[in-house]
Design a protein around this motif. Structure first.
Motif, PDB file in Angstrom:
ATOM      1  N   PRO A  44      -0.882  -8.585  -3.706  1.00 64.16           N
ATOM      2  CA  PRO A  44      -1.519  -7.297  -3.702  1.00 64.16           C
ATOM      3  C   PRO A  44      -0.974  -6.073  -3.286  1.00 64.16           C
ATOM      4  O   PRO A  44      -0.642  -6.255  -2.117  1.00 64.16           O
ATOM      5  CB  PRO A  44      -3.003  -7.912  -3.114  1.00 64.16           C
ATOM      6  CG  PRO A  44      -2.872  -9.103  -2.189  1.00 64.16           C
ATOM      7  CD  PRO A  44      -1.599  -9.603  -2.848  1.00 64.16           C
ATOM      8  N   HIS A  45      -0.925  -5.142  -3.986  1.00 67.90           N
ATOM      9  CA  HIS A  45      -0.426  -3.721  -3.633  1.00 67.90           C
ATOM     10  C   HIS A  45       1.024  -3.827  -2.785  1.00 67.90           C
ATOM     11  O   HIS A  45       1.269  -3.271  -2.090  1.00 67.90           O
ATOM     12  CB  HIS A  45      -1.493  -3.353  -2.347  1.00 67.90           C
ATOM     13  CG  HIS A  45      -2.920  -3.781  -2.701  1.00 67.90           C
ATOM     14  ND1 HIS A  45      -3.351  -2.772  -3.905  1.00 67.90           N
ATOM     15  CD2 HIS A  45      -3.880  -4.044  -2.152  1.00 67.90           C
ATOM     16  CE1 HIS A  45      -4.864  -3.275  -3.870  1.00 67.90           C
ATOM     17  NE2 HIS A  45      -4.995  -3.787  -3.122  1.00 67.90           N
TER      18      HIS A  45
ATOM     19  N   GLY B 270       0.853  -1.235  -0.004  1.00 67.65           N
ATOM     20  CA  GLY B 270      -0.305  -0.012   0.016  1.00 67.65           C
ATOM     21  C   GLY B 270       1.050   1.103  -0.091  1.00 67.65           C
ATOM     22  O   GLY B 270       1.878   1.218  -0.849  1.00 67.65           O
ATOM     23  N   ASP B 271       0.526   2.158   0.869  1.00 66.44           N
ATOM     24  CA  ASP B 271       1.506   3.243   0.894  1.00 66.44           C
ATOM     25  C   ASP B 271       2.500   3.308   2.344  1.00 66.44           C
ATOM     26  O   ASP B 271       3.165   4.450   2.520  1.00 66.44           O
ATOM     27  CB  ASP B 271       0.776   4.518   0.983  1.00 66.44           C
ATOM     28  CG  ASP B 271      -0.514   4.367   1.533  1.00 66.44           C
ATOM     29  OD1 ASP B 271      -0.708   3.619   2.650  1.00 66.44           O
ATOM     30  OD2 ASP B 271      -1.506   5.588   1.654  1.00 66.44           O
TER      31      ASP B 271
END
Ligand SMILES: [Zn+2]
Length: 574
Positions: free
Chosen positions: A296-297, A117-118
């Motif tokens: 994922p991500h 993610g971030d």
């Protein structure tokens, strides 16, 4: 153009190297008096010791490829083979075969990180990862590349196994589990035995995994490190992070830009951050239903300047031509390189002389050349190949196997000596990589003549079979035998197997690749002599034979040999 056929003169002009012929005179002090070369047809312990004493002396500086130690080593080896009356066996009638190498070092201020993610996390070189590059590049830049978990990453049609499915690895980072899918399987799991049980197949080796990543266009490849499955601990895996040797100018798919180990704890944390349980994923990867998937991500960034150095190194080859089947080749091999110089040890020694690994094997090759030349001529030819850059990844032998001087389809077998035990005679000889070829029966017969037996290596899961130079030829389908003194404790006449195991523990804990791997007047070479005599017996037998040793169907490489047998059938006789 053939990249490996640069002549000595060309190299001198191109690179200003002061190597080649003139340097042969510079080691005159070390040359063995040819008049004293014994005529006996038995391997002599004193000769082995004398040769090792020279190659492992400080003057040879630990025999690092490309360094001043190489010039002296090549000159010494050529002089040895020449004085025995052998023919040059290298390129275009020379004694050598050029091996162009690159040496890369990732800058210490570079970095690699993963983002979920971030949230971004630095992976510390040497702690969380041990990565390097085998590409001839000035910098490694990877920007937000997706990560793909490929399980064990095996594509083994002959075992009905494919971990990849339709996944596209182009521009992505492949994450592998180490070893084979059945390495940690319980007996009642369907995967049990699909990949040789405890014995590691080539699919388990990191080398295979990086090659498969390259074939699929991956930008980077990371193998999750686990002590038992890798066969060695993190300290070994991360001992020189960012430091890599590779062959220069090879054909074939471009290797990943960045490759290396990912520490288990770092992998665990990464999978957890992505909402996955690594233990569960490893269990799922042991099933033939498993297919690679993108995490994922998750993405990877890397930025390193690269210190790139080009090195010209050489294999040394000598030939004893056969009388009637001269185009059929038996090969005898060792590696001349060692680890050069390093940090001073407690006694202030910096040279890592590689006396046992593999000056002793090289002395064995020279002794085999002497005794085979001293005896009656044989129908088939024998090529004595002393490889460079084994310690950098089997590179000298790999360069030869990619570009052989003697066709591999007419290469009957390869016999490799790499580390021999120095603790005296034994009741057995240790077989590395059981299940590969019917040379194993030859070894049993030769051992029986010495009233000895063959014992399989004690840790086949460590994949030693893939970790010495014979493997460069084995993977091209050539039947091989490797004698390696650290493959399992020999059953010594004095002290039994406990003493054999103790010798290995002492050697590997203290001396292997260290300053302490030095020549010693105290070595008991009677066991090493017997082991080399095993090869002598088999070489004599095959040298006057029309038999072609066969690979077993259990070998990963039997299909390749079948192909080369067709080539041999079609090759014009000469
Ligand atoms: Zn070695």
């Amino acid at each position: 153009m053939n990249h490996f056929n640069l002549s000595c003169l060309t190299l001198t002009l191109m690179l200003g190297m002061s190597a080649c012929t003139e340097s042969i005179n510079s080691v005159a002090d070390n040359q063995v008096d040819t008049a004293s070369t014994p005529k006996s047809e038995a391997i002599e312990a004193q000769r082995l010791s004398d040769i090792v004493k020279v190659l492992a002396s400080d003057e040879f500086e630990g025999r690092a490829p490309g360094g001043p130690g190489e010039v002296k080593t090549i000159a010494y080896l050529v002089d040895q083979f020449e004085s025995l009356g052998l023919e040059p066996g290298g390129t275009n009638g020379t004694w050598t075969h050029a091996v162009p190498l690159i040496h890369t070092q990732l800058a210490h201020d570079g970095n690699v990180s993963v983002s979920v993610g971030d949230v971004s996390q630095i992976l510390q070189q040497g702690v969380d990862v041990a990565v390097s590059t085998v590409r001839a590049v000035e910098a490694v830049e990877i920007d937000a590349a997706p990560l793909v978990f490929v399980g064990f990453g095996a594509n083994a049609p002959e075992r009905g196994w494919d971990d990849y499915g339709d996944i596209d690895l182009n521009g992505k980072v492949a994450i592998f589990l180490v070893n084979d899918p059945d390495f940690s399987a319980k007996v009642d799991e369907p995967v049990a035995g699909r990949f040789g049980n405890k014995r590691m197949t080539y699919y388990g080796r990191w080398a295979y995994k990086y090659e498969e990543a390259a074939r699929r266009g991956a930008l980077a490849a990371l193998v999750i490190h686990e002590d038992k499955a890798a066969g060695y601990g993190w300290s070994v895996a991360s001992s020189a992070p960012g430091d890599q040797f590779a062959l220069a100018g090879t054909s074939g798919p471009l290797p990943p830009l960045l490759q290396g180990w990912l520490h288990y704890d770092a992998a665990n944390a990464l999978f957890a951050a992505a909402g996955l349980d690594l233990v569960e994923q490893r269990r799922l990867a042991r099933s033939d239903d498993f297919t690679a998937f993108e995490l994922p991500h998750v993405s990877l960034n890397a930025s390193f300047n690269v210190d790139l150095e080009k090195i010209q190194s050489q294999n040394v080859l000598a030939r004893l031509p056969g009388s009637t089947q001269a185009d059929e080749t038996l090969m005898v091999s060792s590696h001349w390189d060692a680890y050069g110089q390093g940090e001073p040890d407690l006694q202030g020694r910096t040279v890592r002389p590689g006396a046992n690994d593999d000056a002793l094997g090289t002395a064995g090759v020279i002794e085999l050349a002497r005794v085979l030349k001293a005896g009656p001529p044989m129908a088939r030819s024998v090529v004595f190949a002393v490889w460079t850059a084994e310690e950098s990844g089997l590179l000298g032998s790999a360069a030869y196997a990619m570009n052989p001087i003697y066709p591999l389809y007419s290469t009957v077998a390869n016999f490799t000596l790499d580390i021999l035990q120095t603790a005296g005679p034994s009741r057995d000889v240790i077989l590395v990589g059981e299940g590969q070829s019917d040379l194993e029966a030859d070894l049993r017969r030769a051992a029986a003549l010495q009233s000895r037996v063959v014992t399989p290596e004690n840790l086949p899961e460590n994949g030693l079979f893939f970790r010495a130079d014979h493997f460069s030829l084995a993977r091209q389908g050539v039947p091989v035998l490797l004698l390696m003194g650290i493959a399992g404790g020999a059953d010594l006449l004095e002290g039994g197997r406990a003493a054999g195991d103790q010798w290995i523990a002492d050697y590997t804990d203290n001396c292997y690749h260290q300053t302490c791997d030095a020549w010693s007047a105290d070595w008991d070479l009677r066991g090493a002599v017997e082991d080399i005599e095993l090869f002598h017996t088999i070489l004599r037998d095959l040298g006057d034979s029309t038999r072609w040793p066969q690979l077993k169907s259990s070998s990963e490489f039997s299909a390749i040999r079948a192909e080369s047998e067709m080539q041999r059938a079609m090759a014009p006789p000469n």
